[in-house]
Each structure stands twice: as structure tokens, then as C-alpha cells.
Write a protein that holds these residues in place. Structure first.
Motif, short mmCIF file in Angstrom:
data_model
loop_
_atom_site.label_atom_id
_atom_site.label_comp_id
_atom_site.label_asym_id
_atom_site.label_seq_id
_atom_site.Cartn_x
_atom_site.Cartn_y
_atom_site.Cartn_z
N LYS A 1 35.41 9.09 42.71
CA LYS A 1 35.07 7.99 43.62
C LYS A 1 36.00 6.80 43.42
O LYS A 1 36.62 6.65 42.36
N SER B 1 29.31 1.29 42.64
CA SER B 1 27.88 1.57 42.73
C SER B 1 27.45 2.64 41.73
O SER B 1 26.41 2.50 41.07
N SER B 2 28.24 3.69 41.60
CA SER B 2 27.90 4.75 40.65
C SER B 2 27.93 4.24 39.22
O SER B 2 27.03 4.54 38.42
N ALA C 1 32.02 2.77 46.27
CA ALA C 1 31.27 3.95 45.82
C ALA C 1 31.37 4.11 44.31
O ALA C 1 30.38 4.43 43.64
#
Length: 273
Positions: free
Chosen positions: A57, A64-65, A61
Motif C-alpha cells: 500500500k 490508515s493500515s 491507504a
């Protein structure tokens, strides 16, 4: 504001490899070398477990992960931070001492407090930037709390980070002016990665402000810290050394049980920002 380009010289203790702090005694090993003959690196092992959901990612993204991953942590009280820092920042050459972040001075663990000459708890992400104080959470997160000389801590205050300024008395290699602070070369990347950790960990979903870096200085009480472009440069020019890597391990193993992903994967700084 003036800008300088200097050779980044590492202090002698930075050559030591990971130090496992278990009983207050520090031991050293030869400096780590790149894996050979197909051996997996520590980061690769973490990729198979801790970071698995973040792999592949980029951008929001990835951010966020990583936020989800590192938010799973044990939280300390502000009083517990004292003992934690005595383990995370132990001097590899003298287990009775800690290394102070900005001065680089090795000082007795027992000389902590608020008097002149003592070391205290420096919030690298200044606690007024987001108004979280010393509340359990960002105010006690030892990924960005470091031992520092009381007077130098006061000089840094809540200033943003940038290049330039006048030399800081008692802290060679550090510079400051009215709205910013420049740490010594050996910890520039450390400071950048601590700031960016905080920006990923605290996203406004846990009763605290959404902390974000920006490219400004003089952010005041806003939940922002700059200067992002300079922090990115510092992270690239001063990659993680064994002291910083060991610190990450001690926090993960003994205290908060979460990691600073930018120490394990410095390339993720550019992937997000």
C-alpha cells in the motif's frame, strides 16, 4: 532563516548493535550488517507478521493500515514514563546512564527531575501542539518522549523543527530561533521519524486531536508540526542507527507493544508524504 548542509557524524554509541535491556544491564554486539546468503532481515520477519496488512500500500491507504496496526498498544501513565526512558534510552557504554536526545550527554539515570542539570521528559511532538498535555495517550507515548537536559528542553519549548538559527548553549550542534529548533545531526532522522509516528498513531479517533505535519513553523497550539519538507530530508539523510532500532525493540517488547514503522521501513515516509 539560514540553512546549512553538514556531514552527519554518528556518535560512538551509535555503532553498537541492538542492546537488549532486561535487568538494567546493557550488552553490546558487533554492528549489524545487511543479510547475506538469503537470510531474512528483521524487517522482513516483521513483514510476515506485524506489518502484513500494510504491505503493498501507499499514500492514505498505507497510513490508515499503519494507524490500525500501531494503535494496538499498552498505554503508560506519565509517572511510568520515567522508568521506561531509563530502559529505552540506556547508554550502551554505561548501563547506569541514559543518553540525552539533543545534547547527546550520558547522564546518570538517577539525576532526573526538574532542577538545573537534571534530565526530564521531552515531548518531541510538543504537547501544546494539539493540547494533549501529559494525558495518557499522546502525552505519555514513549515513542516520542526522550530524556533531555532541563534547560535545553526549555529552550526547545514548543517550537517547530527547521534548519537554522543560533547555537544552543550547552547543546553543541543544535540551533534555534524564534519559531524553530534544529537538533544535532546525529538525531535529526530520529526526530523526524518520531514526529511522523505521532501523525500516523493519532488520527483524531480516540478523543485526542488529529496530529499532522505541515510545512509551516510557528504552529502554536494547532495540532500541527513542521517543517515537513525538512523532516523528510532529515529522515533520508540520517537513517535509523542501532540505538534507534534498539529503542524501538525495547518499547515493543517491554512497554507499549507497538512499533514506530518508520524505523523499520524508512521508505514509508516518502510513500505516505
Amino acid at each position: 532563516m539560514s540553512s546549512r548542509r553538514r556531514f552527519y557524524a554518528r556518535p560512538l554509541f551509535a555503532a553498537a548493535a541492538s542492546i537488549v535491556v532486561l535487568t538494567g544491564a546493557a550488552s553490546t554486539a558487533p554492528a549489524a550488517t545487511p543479510p547475506i546468503d538469503g537470510a531474512a532481515s528483521p524487517a522482513a520477519a516483521l513483514d510476515d507478521t506485524y506489518y502484513q496488512a500494510a504491505l503493498g500500500k501507499t499514500g492514505t491507504a498505507l497510513k490508515s493500515s499503519l494507524h490500525t496496526i500501531i494503535s494496538d498498544q499498552t498505554k503508560l501513565s506519565y509517572s511510568q514514563v520515567w522508568d521506561a526512558l531509563k530502559a529505552t534510552d540506556a547508554d550502551p557504554a554505561n548501563s547506569s546512564n541514559v543518553i540525552l536526545l539533543y545534547t547527546g550527554r550520558s547522564q546518570s539515570k538517577s539525576e532526573n527531575g526538574g532542577d538545573v542539570g537534571d534530565w526530564n521528559r521531552e515531548h518531541v511532538w510538543a504537547k501544546s501542539h494539539g493540547d494533549f498535555g501529559t494525558a495518557t495517550g499522546p502525552g505519555t507515548d514513549i515513542h516520542h518522549l526522550r530524556p533531555e537536559d532541563v534547560q535545553v528542553n526549555s529552550i526547545r519549548g514548543n517550537k517547530d523543527f527547521d534548519n537554522g538559527g543560533s547555537a544552543v548553549s550547552g547543546a553543541p550542534g543544535n540551533y534555534t530561533d524564534g519559531d524553530s529548533f534544529e537538533p544535532r545531526d546525529a538525531v535529526k532522522g530520529d526526530v523526524a521519524r518520531m514526529i511522523l509516528y505521532m501523525a500516523v498513531r493519532y488520527e483524531g479517533d480516540d478523543a485526542f486531536a488529529d496530529l499532522e505535519p505541515n510545512d509551516s513553523v510557528n504552529n502554536g497550539s494547532a495540532p500541527k508540526i513542521g517543517r515537513l519538507s525538512v523532516l523528510k530530508q532529515w529522515s533520508q539523510e540520517d537513517p535509523p542507527d542501532s540505538f534507534e532500532q534498539n529503542r524501538n525493540e525495547v518499547i515493543f517488547d517491554q512497554f507499549q507493544h507497538n512499533r514506530n514503522p518508520f524505523i523499520d521501513h524508512p521508505e514509508w515516509v516518502e510513500a505516505i508524504w
